[in-house]
Design a protein around this motif. Structure first.
Motif, PDB file in Angstrom:
ATOM      1  N   THR A  77       0.829  -1.206   0.000  1.00 24.67           N
ATOM      2  CA  THR A  77       0.000   0.000   0.000  1.00 24.67           C
ATOM      3  C   THR A  77       0.866   1.259   0.000  1.00 24.67           C
ATOM      4  O   THR A  77       0.531   2.250  -0.651  1.00 24.67           O
ATOM      5  N   LEU A  78       1.996   1.221   0.698  1.00 26.61           N
ATOM      6  CA  LEU A  78       2.900   2.381   0.687  1.00 26.61           C
ATOM      7  C   LEU A  78       3.588   2.536  -0.672  1.00 26.61           C
ATOM      8  O   LEU A  78       3.901   3.654  -1.083  1.00 26.61           O
ATOM      9  N   GLU A  79       3.808   1.425  -1.367  1.00 30.37           N
ATOM     10  CA  GLU A  79       4.411   1.489  -2.698  1.00 30.37           C
ATOM     11  C   GLU A  79       3.461   2.137  -3.698  1.00 30.37           C
ATOM     12  O   GLU A  79       3.872   2.896  -4.556  1.00 30.37           O
ATOM     13  N   GLU A  80       2.186   1.806  -3.611  1.00 31.69           N
ATOM     14  CA  GLU A  80       1.169   2.316  -4.531  1.00 31.69           C
ATOM     15  C   GLU A  80      -0.049   2.777  -3.730  1.00 31.69           C
ATOM     16  O   GLU A  80      -1.110   2.138  -3.769  1.00 31.69           O
ATOM     17  N   PRO A  81       0.084   3.894  -3.021  1.00 29.20           N
ATOM     18  CA  PRO A  81      -1.039   4.339  -2.183  1.00 29.20           C
ATOM     19  C   PRO A  81      -2.197   4.847  -3.035  1.00 29.20           C
ATOM     20  O   PRO A  81      -1.988   5.340  -4.148  1.00 29.20           O
ATOM     21  N   PRO A  82      -3.417   4.707  -2.532  1.00 31.69           N
ATOM     22  CA  PRO A  82      -4.560   5.301  -3.236  1.00 31.69           C
ATOM     23  C   PRO A  82      -4.317   6.804  -3.427  1.00 31.69           C
ATOM     24  O   PRO A  82      -3.661   7.450  -2.606  1.00 31.69           O
ATOM     25  N   ALA A  83      -4.861   7.361  -4.493  1.00 30.82           N
ATOM     26  CA  ALA A  83      -4.569   8.745  -4.884  1.00 30.82           C
ATOM     27  C   ALA A  83      -4.939   9.768  -3.820  1.00 30.82           C
ATOM     28  O   ALA A  83      -4.272  10.776  -3.679  1.00 30.82           O
ATOM     29  N   ARG A  84      -5.997   9.570  -3.081  1.00 29.24           N
ATOM     30  CA  ARG A  84      -6.486  10.574  -2.125  1.00 29.24           C
ATOM     31  C   ARG A  84      -6.210  10.172  -0.682  1.00 29.24           C
ATOM     32  O   ARG A  84      -6.990  10.484   0.211  1.00 29.24           O
ATOM     33  N   VAL A  85      -5.089   9.467  -0.473  1.00 28.72           N
ATOM     34  CA  VAL A  85      -4.756   8.978   0.864  1.00 28.72           C
ATOM     35  C   VAL A  85      -3.346   9.406   1.239  1.00 28.72           C
ATOM     36  O   VAL A  85      -2.431   9.373   0.414  1.00 28.72           O
ATOM     37  N   ILE A  86      -3.197   9.806   2.490  1.00 28.84           N
ATOM     38  CA  ILE A  86      -1.883  10.134   3.043  1.00 28.84           C
ATOM     39  C   ILE A  86      -1.696   9.267   4.285  1.00 28.84           C
ATOM     40  O   ILE A  86      -2.576   9.211   5.155  1.00 28.84           O
ATOM     41  N   PHE A  87      -0.575   8.590   4.352  1.00 25.15           N
ATOM     42  CA  PHE A  87      -0.214   7.829   5.547  1.00 25.15           C
ATOM     43  C   PHE A  87       0.859   8.611   6.279  1.00 25.15           C
ATOM     44  O   PHE A  87       1.843   9.047   5.671  1.00 25.15           O
ATOM     45  N   ILE A  88       0.678   8.777   7.570  1.00 22.40           N
ATOM     46  CA  ILE A  88       1.686   9.415   8.412  1.00 22.40           C
ATOM     47  C   ILE A  88       2.101   8.382   9.442  1.00 22.40           C
ATOM     48  O   ILE A  88       1.282   7.940  10.263  1.00 22.40           O
ATOM     49  N   LEU A  89       3.355   7.978   9.369  1.00 23.86           N
ATOM     50  CA  LEU A  89       3.898   7.028  10.336  1.00 23.86           C
ATOM     51  C   LEU A  89       4.753   7.833  11.307  1.00 23.86           C
ATOM     52  O   LEU A  89       5.790   8.373  10.917  1.00 23.86           O
ATOM     53  N   ALA A  90       4.321   7.928  12.534  1.00 22.96           N
ATOM     54  CA  ALA A  90       5.046   8.705  13.541  1.00 22.96           C
ATOM     55  C   ALA A  90       5.799   7.751  14.453  1.00 22.96           C
ATOM     56  O   ALA A  90       5.254   6.740  14.904  1.00 22.96           O
ATOM     57  N   THR A  91       7.059   8.082  14.710  1.00 21.37           N
ATOM     58  CA  THR A  91       7.871   7.232  15.575  1.00 21.37           C
ATOM     59  C   THR A  91       8.965   8.048  16.243  1.00 21.37           C
ATOM     60  O   THR A  91       9.420   9.053  15.696  1.00 21.37           O
TER      61      THR A  91
END
Length: 175
Positions: A77-91
């Motif tokens: 999913t991170l390689e090809e994320p949907p067009a209107r999606v943002i993933f924020i991975l906080a660490t």
């Protein structure tokens, strides 16, 4: 263009984000929800179009706690994320996030908070929650929370729950 954009805090979208009621902002604590089933659920949810905002945003806090199976499920999913999606991975432990995941992300480093910024955040909490604690006590908390917003809020909560919110009690408790 490196223009900073500040939220208006007046519109429906800003207000729904402020009150954690936006259907397009999904937050997950990976310290508690770290397995493949939880990650698959987020991946499934990411296929839906935003309902009120331009994007659906998935914030995964403590991302370093995700299991290896969970990271493997998230990789595609991170390689090809949907067009209107943002993933924020906080660490706070980037070294525990697999390099295959890191290589598919834009890394944004945040500096430490300043005491004045933490005091302002604590004042907002004080007003919003109608807490009876002096600004001097908030300054003491801000100076003793290792420049961490989260730790400052947690200390404030512990102090308020203890009922001892005067400056001397606060200083004795955390000093």
């Amino acid at each position: 263009d490196n223009k900073e954009v500040e939220p208006c805090n007046d519109c429906k979208n800003c207000k729904s984000i402020d009150t954690s009621s936006s259907i397009d902002i999904v937050e997950m604590d990976a310290a508690s929800n770290r397995g493949i089933d939880e990650i698959r659920k987020i991946i499934q949810e990411s296929t839906f179009a935003p309902m009120g905002n331009r994007y659906r945003v998935f914030i995964i806090d403590e991302a370093h706690m995700i299991t290896n199976d969970g990271f493997n499920a998230l990789l595609k999913t991170l390689e090809e994320p949907p067009a209107r999606v943002i993933f924020i991975l906080a660490t706070t432990n980037l070294e525990k996030v697999p390099k295959t995941i890191v290589s598919r992300c834009v890394l944004i480093q945040f500096g430490s908070a300043q005491v004045e910024e933490i005091v302002q955040m604590l004042k907002r909490i004080k007003i919003g929650e109608k807490l009876s604690i002096s600004n001097e006590a908030l300054i003491i908390i801000a100076k003793h929370c290792d420049l961490s917003f989260r730790d400052g809020a947690k200390i404030l909560e512990e102090i308020v729950l203890s009922g001892n919110t005067d400056e001397v009690s606060v200083l004795n408790r955390i000093g």
